[in-house]
Scaffold this motif. Structure first.
Motif, PDB file in Angstrom:
ATOM      1  N   ARG A  29       0.814  -1.215   0.000  1.00 23.65           N
ATOM      2  CA  ARG A  29       0.000   0.000   0.000  1.00 23.65           C
ATOM      3  C   ARG A  29       0.851   1.271   0.000  1.00 23.65           C
ATOM      4  N   ASP A  30       2.138   1.127   0.214  1.00 21.04           N
ATOM      5  CA  ASP A  30       2.998   2.305   0.341  1.00 21.04           C
ATOM      6  C   ASP A  30       3.420   2.883  -1.004  1.00 21.04           C
ATOM      7  N   TYR A  31       3.452   2.039  -2.033  1.00 20.67           N
ATOM      8  CA  TYR A  31       3.923   2.520  -3.330  1.00 20.67           C
ATOM      9  C   TYR A  31       2.926   3.498  -3.941  1.00 20.67           C
ATOM     10  N   GLN A  32       3.424   4.629  -4.365  1.00 21.42           N
ATOM     11  CA  GLN A  32       2.612   5.635  -5.046  1.00 21.42           C
ATOM     12  C   GLN A  32       2.941   5.590  -6.543  1.00 21.42           C
ATOM     13  N   SER A  33       1.976   5.178  -7.330  1.00 17.54           N
ATOM     14  CA  SER A  33       2.209   4.994  -8.760  1.00 17.54           C
ATOM     15  C   SER A  33       2.635   6.303  -9.431  1.00 17.54           C
ATOM     16  N   ARG A  34       3.807   6.270 -10.047  1.00 11.58           N
ATOM     17  CA  ARG A  34       4.256   7.433 -10.816  1.00 11.58           C
ATOM     18  C   ARG A  34       3.423   7.574 -12.081  1.00 11.58           C
ATOM     19  N   TYR A  35       3.041   6.448 -12.650  1.00 11.90           N
ATOM     20  CA  TYR A  35       2.260   6.503 -13.893  1.00 11.90           C
ATOM     21  C   TYR A  35       0.912   7.189 -13.681  1.00 11.90           C
ATOM     22  N   LEU A  36       0.268   6.886 -12.569  1.00  5.78           N
ATOM     23  CA  LEU A  36      -1.057   7.455 -12.329  1.00  5.78           C
ATOM     24  C   LEU A  36      -1.007   8.958 -12.066  1.00  5.78           C
ATOM     25  N   THR A  37       0.176   9.501 -11.820  1.00 10.41           N
ATOM     26  CA  THR A  37       0.291  10.960 -11.698  1.00 10.41           C
ATOM     27  C   THR A  37       0.365  11.627 -13.070  1.00 10.41           C
ATOM     28  N   THR A  38       0.555  10.829 -14.117  1.00 12.11           N
ATOM     29  CA  THR A  38       0.682  11.381 -15.476  1.00 12.11           C
ATOM     30  C   THR A  38      -0.584  11.209 -16.297  1.00 12.11           C
ATOM     31  N   VAL A  39      -1.569  10.479 -15.764  1.00  9.32           N
ATOM     32  CA  VAL A  39      -2.830  10.247 -16.481  1.00  9.32           C
ATOM     33  C   VAL A  39      -3.985  10.577 -15.546  1.00  9.32           C
ATOM     34  N   GLU A  40      -5.168  10.662 -16.105  1.00  2.00           N
ATOM     35  CA  GLU A  40      -6.359  10.911 -15.301  1.00  2.00           C
ATOM     36  C   GLU A  40      -7.078   9.592 -15.032  1.00  2.00           C
ATOM     37  N   SER A  41      -6.955   9.088 -13.820  1.00  4.26           N
ATOM     38  CA  SER A  41      -7.695   7.887 -13.440  1.00  4.26           C
ATOM     39  C   SER A  41      -9.179   8.197 -13.395  1.00  4.26           C
ATOM     40  N   ARG A  42      -9.956   7.277 -13.957  1.00  2.00           N
ATOM     41  CA  ARG A  42     -11.412   7.398 -13.906  1.00  2.00           C
ATOM     42  C   ARG A  42     -11.972   6.105 -13.328  1.00  2.00           C
ATOM     43  N   TYR A  43     -13.187   6.219 -12.783  1.00  2.00           N
ATOM     44  CA  TYR A  43     -13.842   5.047 -12.210  1.00  2.00           C
ATOM     45  C   TYR A  43     -15.292   5.005 -12.676  1.00  2.00           C
ATOM     46  N   ALA A  44     -15.743   3.803 -13.015  1.00  2.00           N
ATOM     47  CA  ALA A  44     -17.131   3.577 -13.413  1.00  2.00           C
ATOM     48  C   ALA A  44     -17.735   2.565 -12.459  1.00  2.00           C
ATOM     49  N   ASP A  45     -18.744   2.976 -11.717  1.00  3.98           N
ATOM     50  CA  ASP A  45     -19.403   2.090 -10.771  1.00  3.98           C
ATOM     51  C   ASP A  45     -20.517   1.317 -11.454  1.00  3.98           C
ATOM     52  N   THR A  46     -20.473  -0.003 -11.348  1.00  3.01           N
ATOM     53  CA  THR A  46     -21.527  -0.880 -11.840  1.00  3.01           C
ATOM     54  C   THR A  46     -21.878  -1.862 -10.728  1.00  3.01           C
ATOM     55  N   ASP A  47     -22.918  -2.652 -10.942  1.00  2.31           N
ATOM     56  CA  ASP A  47     -23.271  -3.657  -9.940  1.00  2.31           C
ATOM     57  C   ASP A  47     -22.172  -4.715  -9.806  1.00  2.31           C
ATOM     58  N   LEU A  48     -21.431  -4.937 -10.879  1.00  2.00           N
ATOM     59  CA  LEU A  48     -20.381  -5.946 -10.868  1.00  2.00           C
ATOM     60  C   LEU A  48     -19.105  -5.466 -10.200  1.00  2.00           C
ATOM     61  N   ALA A  49     -18.661  -4.270 -10.568  1.00  2.00           N
ATOM     62  CA  ALA A  49     -17.350  -3.799 -10.115  1.00  2.00           C
ATOM     63  C   ALA A  49     -17.259  -2.288 -10.246  1.00  2.00           C
ATOM     64  N   ARG A  50     -16.284  -1.747  -9.552  1.00  2.00           N
ATOM     65  CA  ARG A  50     -15.893  -0.355  -9.758  1.00  2.00           C
ATOM     66  C   ARG A  50     -14.668  -0.390 -10.676  1.00  2.00           C
ATOM     67  N   PHE A  51     -14.922  -0.122 -11.954  1.00  2.00           N
ATOM     68  CA  PHE A  51     -13.887  -0.249 -12.964  1.00  2.00           C
ATOM     69  C   PHE A  51     -12.948   0.960 -12.956  1.00  2.00           C
TER      70      PHE A  51
END
Length: 306
Positions: A29-51
């Motif tokens: 849990r300590d690692y902070q993704s360098r890649y995710l600081t360069t892109v916009e993470s998005r999330y889509a909530d569905t009954d199956l999963a949070r994509f």
């Protein structure tokens, strides 16, 4: 002596079973993704999963599906190229990256995984799209294209199993109950690195960042479970039997130096899928789109824009 030996065996079996089915290894849990600081993470909530996904560029929709044990990071060199002409969705399916399952009885078989892909497309309001899938993600994309040909514009398969042939010996131990769980749960960062290195010919591309990015998400409990579950549950007799049902133009890409899945499968898949062609890049490994991005990206771009 016999009694003591039997007692020791029972202790070992009990300990192994406890690790396999009860114990959970710590998550990084300590690692902070360098890649995710360069892109916009998005999330889509569905009954199956949070994509978890990214959306980049404008134009016709292309959806990128990563391979087993990987996540959308594997397309970091592909997205900028395709996004100049397309709206590129890179998605973490269940058992990948930073997507979180809501249904605890998810089976990780071809029906479930291709269903999850369809759920994501629905969440994005995409009645149809081009699909690019690598390895197990390619198998999922292939099965989706077989079952829902009306929803797939074009299909690119990167080192994707689809023939009913024996899998690599690297993965077969995962099929054995208890043993598979032990391998998945006791897997360390160095084990993950060794697998990554076997997937590449160009070892300089297996950077410390790549190792860190893949391990941080691979250490998540659901993602570990997905490894042994998909190896056990993916039935390629299903994909092979339905190859003729693919309606979309298809490109099959393979690395000629793939050490997990034999490259001859590219030509055989292309022979049996209607309107399919194949291309084998010599001197490239299983992670062909990462190992040889300078060769694979132009091929993908040319195929998708025709």
């Amino acid at each position: 002596m016999i009694v003591a030996g039997a007692a020791m065996l029972m202790l070992v079996l009990s300990t192994a079973t406890g690790i396999a089915y009860v114990w959970q290894p710590p998550e990084d849990r300590d690692y902070q993704s360098r890649y995710l600081t360069t892109v916009e993470s998005r999330y889509a909530d569905t009954d199956l999963a949070r994509f978890h996904y990214t959306k980049t560029g404008t134009g016709p929709a292309v959806v990128l599906v990563a391979g087993g044990g990987q996540w959308l990071y594997s397309y970091r060199d592909t997205i900028p190229v395709l996004a100049q002409h397309f709206t590129v969705y890179a998605v973490d399916l269940p058992g990948q990256g930073y997507t979180t399952l809501k249904q605890r009885d998810f089976r990780y078989d071809l029906d479930a995984m291709s269903g999850a892909l369809g759920t994501f497309l629905d969440a994005m309001a995409l009645p149809k799209a081009s699909l690019v899938g690598h390895s197990w993600g390619g198998a999922t994309s292939l099965y989706f294209a077989e079952r829902h040909p009306e929803r797939v514009t074009r299909l690119a398969l990167l080192a994707s199993p689809g023939l009913d042939v024996p899998s690599s010996w690297d993965w077969r131990p995962l099929e054995v109950p208890v043993l598979g769980e032990l391998i998945g749960k006791l897997m360390t960062k160095s084990n993950s690195e060794a697998t990554q290195r076997k997937s590449f010919v160009h070892q300089d591309r297996v950077t410390p960042e790549l190792i860190d990015e893949n391990w941080a998400q691979m250490s998540r409990p659901d993602n570990r479970e997905a490894l042994w579950s998909q190896q056990r549950n993916f039935d390629y007799a299903l994909t092979e039997r339905l190859l003729g049902e693919v309606g979309a133009p298809t490109l099959v890409v393979w690395g000629g130096a793939d050490r997990f899945d034999e490259p001859w499968q590219a030509a055989e898949l292309a022979r049996r899928i209607p309107r399919a062609t194949s291309q084998v890049f010599e001197g490239c490994g299983h992670s062909v789109h990462e190992d040889c991005a300078d060769q694979v990206n132009p091929a993908l771009l040319s195929f998708l824009t025709v």
